[in-house]
Write a protein that holds these residues in place. Structure first.
Motif, PDB file in Angstrom:
ATOM      1  N   PRO A 195      38.508  29.846  35.864  1.00 10.95           N
ATOM      2  CA  PRO A 195      37.140  30.136  36.341  1.00 10.95           C
ATOM      3  C   PRO A 195      36.996  29.991  37.854  1.00 10.95           C
ATOM      4  CG  PRO A 195      37.088  28.708  34.412  1.00 10.95           C
ATOM      5  CD  PRO A 195      38.503  28.772  34.854  1.00 10.95           C
ATOM      6  N   ILE A 196      37.692  28.992  38.436  1.00  9.21           N
ATOM      7  CA  ILE A 196      37.624  28.823  39.894  1.00  9.21           C
ATOM      8  C   ILE A 196      38.242  30.021  40.594  1.00  9.21           C
ATOM      9  CG2 ILE A 196      38.312  27.338  41.815  1.00  9.21           C
ATOM     10  CD1 ILE A 196      38.352  25.009  39.866  1.00  9.21           C
ATOM     11  N   HIS A 197      39.377  30.484  40.083  1.00  7.65           N
ATOM     12  CA  HIS A 197      40.038  31.655  40.671  1.00  7.65           C
ATOM     13  C   HIS A 197      39.157  32.896  40.557  1.00  7.65           C
ATOM     14  CE1 HIS A 197      42.660  35.244  40.333  1.00  7.65           C
ATOM     15  NE2 HIS A 197      43.272  34.690  41.371  1.00  7.65           N
ATOM     16  N   ASP A 198      38.547  33.082  39.398  1.00  8.38           N
ATOM     17  CA  ASP A 198      37.690  34.258  39.213  1.00  8.38           C
ATOM     18  C   ASP A 198      36.452  34.207  40.103  1.00  8.38           C
ATOM     19  OD1 ASP A 198      39.486  35.095  37.316  1.00  8.38           O
ATOM     20  OD2 ASP A 198      38.347  34.313  35.614  1.00  8.38           O
ATOM     21  N   THR A 199      35.994  32.998  40.436  1.00  3.17           N
ATOM     22  CA  THR A 199      34.811  32.871  41.299  1.00  3.17           C
ATOM     23  C   THR A 199      35.151  33.097  42.766  1.00  3.17           C
ATOM     24  OG1 THR A 199      33.860  31.291  39.731  1.00  3.17           O
ATOM     25  CG2 THR A 199      32.917  31.360  41.955  1.00  3.17           C
ATOM     26  N   LEU A 200      36.294  32.537  43.206  1.00  2.00           N
ATOM     27  CA  LEU A 200      36.645  32.597  44.627  1.00  2.00           C
ATOM     28  C   LEU A 200      37.309  33.897  45.026  1.00  2.00           C
ATOM     29  CD1 LEU A 200      38.012  28.990  45.237  1.00  2.00           C
ATOM     30  CD2 LEU A 200      35.744  29.895  45.726  1.00  2.00           C
ATOM     31  N   ARG A 201      37.890  34.627  44.095  1.00  3.19           N
ATOM     32  CA  ARG A 201      38.606  35.852  44.465  1.00  3.19           C
ATOM     33  C   ARG A 201      37.689  36.913  45.064  1.00  3.19           C
ATOM     34  NH1 ARG A 201      42.891  39.316  40.765  1.00  3.19           N
ATOM     35  NH2 ARG A 201      43.333  40.899  42.373  1.00  3.19           N
ATOM     36  N   PRO A 202      36.509  37.197  44.486  1.00  3.01           N
ATOM     37  CA  PRO A 202      35.630  38.184  45.141  1.00  3.01           C
ATOM     38  C   PRO A 202      35.173  37.745  46.524  1.00  3.01           C
ATOM     39  CG  PRO A 202      34.966  37.822  42.853  1.00  3.01           C
ATOM     40  CD  PRO A 202      35.959  36.762  43.182  1.00  3.01           C
ATOM     41  N   ILE A 203      34.946  36.430  46.695  1.00  6.47           N
ATOM     42  CA  ILE A 203      34.543  35.943  48.014  1.00  6.47           C
ATOM     43  C   ILE A 203      35.670  36.135  49.023  1.00  6.47           C
ATOM     44  CG2 ILE A 203      33.762  33.926  49.303  1.00  6.47           C
ATOM     45  CD1 ILE A 203      32.553  32.863  46.706  1.00  6.47           C
TER      46      ILE A 203
END
Length: 233
Positions: A67-75
């Motif tokens: 979940p952390i990766h999926d949240t930070l990748r678009p940013i």
């Protein structure tokens, strides 16, 4: 003692241990004990293989970090992509420099450095230069400074920055050259009392010299190509 291994179906392994020793009583000499060992159990895993080839701890960490990766990748994509595009347009790419241009640029770059070393350092004639300037020209520094200020004031009153004709452009180049050379001479005149003046003058005039060399010898070469070439010499 003798050990015999008999492989069974699957991953099971039958180990047959035969004890035979003179110290053991006669009735126990040829005793055979059979031990069946599951190789998966010895390896520390279960008989059922993991479909993803991961341990339970690794899969637990992956569930936490996903979940952390999926949240930070678009940013990260939103920040890195524009920066990469801007850098691609602003930072010049290094292009291969021909050997003859390398030697020509090395000579062009070395000319100001050689003049400074010969004229204003102890390796060359720096002491004689400072003595000569302080003895014969230092007293004329104020006259030269006032002359340069007056000349710049006259050019400003004549709006020389609006001279756009061919004759006006040539006159503007000559006037600016006079101001630059006059300032350089003024710094040399006061170098006896301000010894850091020549090296400061060298630092300021070096880019001017490189731009002048570009306009004289590499007029048809793009600036984005000329600037990376200068890193060679």
């Amino acid at each position: 003692m003798a050990i015999q291994e008999n492989k069974l179906e699957g991953d099971a392994l039958e180990v047959e241990i035969v004890l035979s020793s003179s110290r053991i009583p006669e009735e126990e000499r040829s005793t055979t004990n059979s031990l069946t060992i599951d190789t998966n159990t010895v390896k520390g895993g279960s008989s059922e293989s993991d479909p993803e080839g991961q341990t339970a701890t690794a899969r637990h960490i992956e569930r936490i970090l996903k979940p952390i990766h999926d949240t930070l990748r678009p940013i990260g994509d939103a920040v890195v992509t524009p920066v990469a595009l801007v850098a691609d347009h602003l930072i010049p790419k290094i292009e291969r420099i021909p050997w003859y241009h390398f030697f020509a640029l090395s000579i062009i770059v070395a000319i100001p450095a050689a003049c400074y070393i010969i004229g204003f350092t102890k390796i060359g004639y720096g002491l004689q230069t400072f003595y000569f300037l302080s003895r014969y020209f230092e007293q004329h520094a104020y006259v030269l400074a006032l002359s340069l200020v007056g000349f710049a004031l006259v050019l400003f009153l004549l709006d020389f920055h609006h001279w756009h004709s061919k004759c006006g452009i040539l006159s503007r180049y000559i006037a600016v050259s006079i101001l630059i050379l006059g300032t350089a001479v003024l710094v040399c005149f006061i170098s006896a009392t301000h010894p850091y003046g020549p090296i400061s003058l060298y630092i300021v005039l070096m880019p001017v010299w490189l731009v002048l060399a570009k306009n004289l010898f590499y007029r048809h070469l793009r600036m984005r190509t000329y600037v990376p070439w200068l890193s060679g010499p």
